[in-house]
Design a protein around this motif. Structure first.
Motif, mmCIF file in Angstrom:
data_model
loop_
_atom_site.group_PDB
_atom_site.id
_atom_site.type_symbol
_atom_site.label_atom_id
_atom_site.label_comp_id
_atom_site.label_asym_id
_atom_site.label_seq_id
_atom_site.Cartn_x
_atom_site.Cartn_y
_atom_site.Cartn_z
ATOM 1 N N ASP A 173 2.869 6.794 5.927
ATOM 2 C CA ASP A 173 2.273 7.395 4.735
ATOM 3 C C ASP A 173 1.177 6.496 4.196
ATOM 4 N N SER A 174 0.326 7.073 3.372
ATOM 5 C CA SER A 174 -0.823 6.312 2.867
ATOM 6 C C SER A 174 -0.409 5.125 2.014
ATOM 7 N N ASN A 175 0.794 5.195 1.430
ATOM 8 C CA ASN A 175 1.265 4.088 0.588
ATOM 9 C C ASN A 175 2.218 3.156 1.327
ATOM 10 N N GLN A 176 2.273 3.266 2.653
ATOM 11 C CA GLN A 176 3.190 2.455 3.443
ATOM 12 C C GLN A 176 2.440 1.509 4.386
ATOM 13 N N LEU A 177 3.061 0.383 4.642
ATOM 14 C CA LEU A 177 2.558 -0.592 5.604
ATOM 15 C C LEU A 177 3.718 -1.490 6.002
ATOM 16 N N SER A 226 8.166 -12.477 19.063
ATOM 17 C CA SER A 226 8.727 -11.194 18.653
ATOM 18 C C SER A 226 8.339 -10.926 17.210
ATOM 19 N N MET A 227 7.919 -9.704 16.935
ATOM 20 C CA MET A 227 7.539 -9.352 15.577
ATOM 21 C C MET A 227 8.780 -8.958 14.779
ATOM 22 N N ILE A 228 8.921 -9.527 13.585
ATOM 23 C CA ILE A 228 9.945 -9.094 12.655
ATOM 24 C C ILE A 228 9.264 -8.874 11.306
ATOM 25 N N GLY A 229 9.821 -7.984 10.499
ATOM 26 C CA GLY A 229 9.199 -7.696 9.218
ATOM 27 C C GLY A 229 9.786 -6.445 8.590
ATOM 28 N N PHE A 230 9.229 -6.059 7.456
ATOM 29 C CA PHE A 230 9.781 -4.954 6.679
ATOM 30 C C PHE A 230 8.744 -3.858 6.457
ATOM 31 N N LEU A 231 9.175 -2.637 6.670
ATOM 32 C CA LEU A 231 8.405 -1.487 6.211
ATOM 33 C C LEU A 231 8.366 -1.566 4.689
ATOM 34 N N SER A 232 7.189 -1.383 4.112
ATOM 35 C CA SER A 232 7.044 -1.554 2.664
ATOM 36 C C SER A 232 6.213 -0.427 2.069
ATOM 37 N N GLU A 233 6.511 -0.136 0.802
ATOM 38 C CA GLU A 233 5.736 0.837 0.043
ATOM 39 C C GLU A 233 5.051 0.132 -1.111
ATOM 40 N N ILE A 234 3.749 0.382 -1.243
ATOM 41 C CA ILE A 234 2.957 -0.232 -2.302
ATOM 42 C C ILE A 234 1.818 0.707 -2.666
ATOM 43 N N GLU A 235 1.581 0.876 -3.938
ATOM 44 C CA GLU A 235 0.563 1.822 -4.389
ATOM 45 C C GLU A 235 -0.825 1.444 -3.891
ATOM 46 N N GLU A 236 -1.084 0.153 -3.803
ATOM 47 C CA GLU A 236 -2.430 -0.298 -3.401
ATOM 48 C C GLU A 236 -2.602 -0.369 -1.887
ATOM 49 N N ALA A 237 -1.691 0.216 -1.132
ATOM 50 C CA ALA A 237 -1.743 0.126 0.329
ATOM 51 C C ALA A 237 -3.100 0.506 0.921
ATOM 52 N N PRO A 238 -3.757 1.589 0.433
ATOM 53 C CA PRO A 238 -5.067 1.940 1.020
ATOM 54 C C PRO A 238 -6.111 0.838 0.867
ATOM 55 N N GLU A 239 -5.959 -0.036 -0.134
ATOM 56 C CA GLU A 239 -6.937 -1.087 -0.369
ATOM 57 C C GLU A 239 -6.672 -2.322 0.487
ATOM 58 N N LEU A 240 -5.476 -2.427 1.028
ATOM 59 C CA LEU A 240 -5.115 -3.593 1.823
ATOM 60 C C LEU A 240 -5.492 -3.371 3.287
ATOM 61 N N TYR A 241 -5.580 -4.439 4.060
ATOM 62 C CA TYR A 241 -6.082 -4.331 5.428
ATOM 63 C C TYR A 241 -5.249 -5.183 6.378
ATOM 64 N N ASP A 242 -5.363 -4.850 7.647
ATOM 65 C CA ASP A 242 -4.624 -5.581 8.678
ATOM 66 C C ASP A 242 -4.954 -7.075 8.627
ATOM 67 N N ASN A 243 -3.907 -7.890 8.864
ATOM 68 C CA ASN A 243 -4.008 -9.352 8.956
ATOM 69 C C ASN A 243 -4.214 -10.044 7.613
#
Length: 325
Positions: free
Chosen positions: A243-247, A262-279
């Motif tokens: 979703d647009s608010n997920q990363l 090995s990649m480990i991490g959490f699926l997250s929801e954040i309102e500003e997700a569209p403004e954030l970028y890979d890395n």
């Protein structure tokens, strides 16, 4: 006195490998390639290259007397052999001309030296996470942890089982926070204490030391942690289909070297997700919830606060090591 160019080149290559490893240790970039617990082994390799360099130096020059003796013995060998055998009697003293095969061999050896000296060390990032399977990998990890719970406890002690063992494919948990020290080992009592803190602390703070352990425990039984506050840091990875608010806020876990990351991490929801970028590296705090991805339940972080941070000098995580007494 005769100088053998190819022998000199070989000596230079040995010295260059020694210098490259020394440089990686001096700058600390060695931890971007290997688990810090192998630092001492890497230093030993540098000393070995230096030792071989000094041996190789003795082969660069030969005196005229040595040449005469060599030709004399070579001539005697040919005298006692037929022409066919003698024609194939050959020693490489560094004087043979460069052939395509030899040039290819030198190129293969020189390639890591050139890239090591002239290209900056690059850390694993979102592009590598995508190639390794992205979010589906996290789902597979969750399934593997859950499937382990179906084993009979009389045959397998679940308290001793860990996700780190699965990644390392060994029975040993490993960890190191120091660039210059050998891997830190903790006792089983310390390991159990860290696990108890996870369940009793008012807020879960996932620093580098406990990240992989806490990640395993949370993924193993999400329901026990729903509603708990959590704080951690990592790099952002966006995947198609979210979703647009997920990363995903991710880290790479290194057992031996970057090849087994090995990649480990959490699926997250954040309102500003569209403004954030890979890395982009962020430090976040939020609340643990549960979500489903491709039919697999996994923890999801509802982010309340976040801030951009610099990439840590040591961006990777390393598994804990439990000392076996």
């Amino acid at each position: 006195m005769k100088i053998h160019f190819q022998q000199a080149l070989r000596a230079l290559i040995l010295l260059a490998f020694c210098g490259l490893i020394f440089q990686l240790h001096h700058t600390g970039d060695i931890t971007k390639y290997i688990n810090p617990k192998y630092v001492r082994l890497s230093q030993s390799a540098s000393i070995l290259f230096l030792f071989l360099f000094f041996i190789q130096i003795t082969r660069i020059w030969t005196s005229k007397g040595d040449e005469v003796v060599h030709k004399h013995h070579h001539g005697q060998d040919c005298f006692h052999q037929d022409d066919h055998t003698c024609s194939h009697h050959h020693h490489d003293h560094g004087d043979t001309p460069f052939t395509v095969k030899k040039l290819l061999s030198y190129s293969i050896i020189l390639f890591p030296l050139l890239t090591g000296f002239f290209l900056p060390a690059k850390t694993l990032d979102a592009s590598i996470a995508e190639k390794k399977g992205g979010l589906s990998i996290l789902g597979n990890q969750k399934q593997e942890v859950n499937s382990s719970e179906s084993f009979d406890e009389s045959d397998f002690d679940l308290e001793d089982y860990s996700f780190e063992e699965e990644i390392a494919e060994t029975g040993e948990l490993e960890h190191d926070l120091s660039v210059n020290e050998e891997a830190e080992e903790i006792s089983n009592e310390e390991f159990e204490r860290l696990k108890k803190e996870l369940y009793s602390a008012p807020a879960i703070k996932m620093d580098d030391k406990v990240f992989s352990l806490y990640y395993e425990e949370i993924s193993k039984d999400i329901d026990k942690f729903i509603g708990r506050e959590i704080e951690f840091q990592g790099f952002i990875y966006k995947e198609d289909g979210l979703d647009s608010n997920q990363l995903v806020i991710s880290r790479f876990l290194i057992t031996h070297c970057v090849a087994d990351a090995s990649m480990i991490g959490f699926l997250s929801e954040i309102e500003e997700a569209p403004e954030l970028y890979d890395n982009m590296w962020v430090k976040v705090s939020g609340v643990i919830e549960k979500a489903a991805y491709n039919g697999t339940e996994m923890p999801m972080i509802k982010i309340k606060e976040w801030k951009e941070i610099e990439e840590p000098f040591i961006p990777y995580l390393y598994p804990l090591t439990i000392k076996i007494l």
